[in-house]
Design a protein around this motif. Structure first.
Motif, short mmCIF file in Angstrom:
data_model
loop_
_atom_site.label_atom_id
_atom_site.label_comp_id
_atom_site.label_asym_id
_atom_site.label_seq_id
_atom_site.Cartn_x
_atom_site.Cartn_y
_atom_site.Cartn_z
N GLU A 1 160.04 44.80 60.89
CA GLU A 1 159.76 45.90 59.94
C GLU A 1 160.59 45.84 58.66
O GLU A 1 160.94 46.87 58.09
N ASP B 1 156.95 47.24 57.91
CA ASP B 1 157.02 48.61 58.39
C ASP B 1 155.65 49.22 58.11
O ASP B 1 155.37 49.70 57.01
N TYR B 2 154.79 49.17 59.13
CA TYR B 2 153.36 49.42 58.95
C TYR B 2 153.09 50.78 58.29
O TYR B 2 152.32 50.87 57.33
N SER C 1 154.87 52.92 56.41
CA SER C 1 155.20 53.10 54.99
C SER C 1 154.43 52.12 54.11
O SER C 1 153.99 52.45 53.01
N ALA C 2 154.21 50.91 54.60
CA ALA C 2 153.48 49.90 53.81
C ALA C 2 152.02 50.31 53.63
O ALA C 2 151.43 50.11 52.57
N THR D 1 159.16 47.22 53.66
CA THR D 1 158.82 48.64 53.69
C THR D 1 157.93 49.00 52.50
O THR D 1 157.83 48.23 51.53
N GLY D 2 157.33 50.16 52.57
CA GLY D 2 156.48 50.63 51.48
C GLY D 2 157.21 50.63 50.14
O GLY D 2 156.61 50.36 49.10
N GLU D 3 158.47 50.96 50.18
CA GLU D 3 159.29 51.00 48.94
C GLU D 3 159.34 49.66 48.24
O GLU D 3 159.61 49.58 47.05
#
Ligand code: NAD
Length: 295
Positions: A216, A250-251, A253-254, A219-221
């Protein structure tokens, strides 16, 4: 809406697309055949090998199942590979990794007849891939290309970031993405454990392919809005309930940022298995000198 790219569905389409070719070859007297050699006691490896046999059975590919005790002298493994190399009924040879410490993995890869090297790891096949004349594309990156195509993701002109530089995933993935070919023509950056400011690279990407083996970590960030995210990672992590498989992404947030994303499990994993069948059928078709449609 984020598209969830379903690797099980795409892999099923690949298997279905192989059936006619397998039938044509079999009718002409060349039943595609994959031989596996297992020389370790690792339960995960045993599971991988048995799944490969099951996949073959389902589509009508014959198999040979060779198991050697991990204590077996290296010479015996090389003799086994020589016999499979010489056997006209065997079209693909897969030696399951890892091998015991007393066996040199590189020497083993070099000992497999390149024409039967359906993993695509023999130096001759690596060279051909790099030179844009691939005989066999390694199964995992080839599977990723098929997933991108199935999701109508245009690679040409796209900024692609590959996280990981291993010989089995990262390097061949990057090589496929830069080829002047379908599923290529991407401007490709390869990141690895010494990359500084990974997030800066991933934020600039249209396509992120995560193959680092770190649970993970993406991340989305670290992503821009609309990125296509392909998660190659398979990591077993401990949880309160026992353990579970997670990817390198990181599923949750991504997914908030991605235009399309692969889940783990059910993303790249099934594709790797399907592309092994693909390469085995290609090998049999080359031997029989019968062109069959490959999906
Ligand atoms: P590897 O350990 O050989 O290579 C990992 C690569 O990631 C290395 O090149 C390293 O430089 C890079 N890396 C490590 N930490 C990093 C970090 N913090 N930041 C950036 N880069 C980093 O692993 P591999 O064999 O390439 O496999 C990668 C992952 O993919 C693993 O989780 C593995 O289980 C999985 N895998 C999945 C499939 C499949 O079919 N889905 C197939 C092969 C591998």
């Amino acid at each position: 809406m984020t598209e969830i790219i379903d690797g099980n569905d795409v892999a099923q389409d690949i298997r279905n697309g192989l059936l006619d070719g397998i039938e044509t070859l079999t009718d002409a007297g060349t039943t595609p055949c994959l031989a596996t050699v297992l020389m370790n006691d690792d339960p995960a490896s045993e599971t991988y090998v048995s799944m490969k046999h099951k996949d073959c059975e389902e589509v009508g590919i014959a198999t040979r199942d060779i198991e050697l005790d991990p204590e077996t002298p290296a010479e015996e493994l090389f003799d086994t590979i020589d016999e499979l190399n010489a056997d006209p009924e065997v079209h693909g040879i897969l030696v399951q990794m890892p091998l015991p410490d007393h066996v040199d993995e590189r020497e083993v890869l070099r000992s497999i007849d390149p024409a039967k090297d359906v993993d695509g790891f023999h130096p001759e096949n690596v060279g051909r891939l790099v030179a844009g004349n691939a005989r066999y594309k390694p199964c995992t990156p080839h599977g990723v290309q098929k997933l991108l195509a199935a999701a109508d993701v245009e690679t040409e002109g796209a900024e692609a970031v590959v996280v990981g530089r291993s010989n089995i995933v990262g390097k061949p993935m990057a090589n496929l993405l830069i080829q002047k070919d379908e599923g290529g023509n991407a401007t490709t950056t390869v990141c690895h454990s010494r990359t500084e400011d990974l997030a800066e690279k991933t934020r600039a990407a249209d396509i992120v392919i995560a193959a680092a083996g770190v649970p993970e970590m993406i991340t989305g960030e670290m992503l821009s809005e609309g990125t296509v995210v392909i998660d190659v990672g398979i990591n077993r992590v401990e949880t309160d309930e026992g353990s579970e498989l997670v990817g390198d992404v990181d599923y949750d947030s991504a997914k908030e940022k991605a235009s399309a994303i692969t889940p783990v499990p059910g993303g790249v994993g099934p594709m790797t298995r399907a592309m092994l069948l693909w390469n085995t059928v290609k090998s049999a078709s080359d031997v029989a000198e019968i062109d069959v449609d490959l999906p």
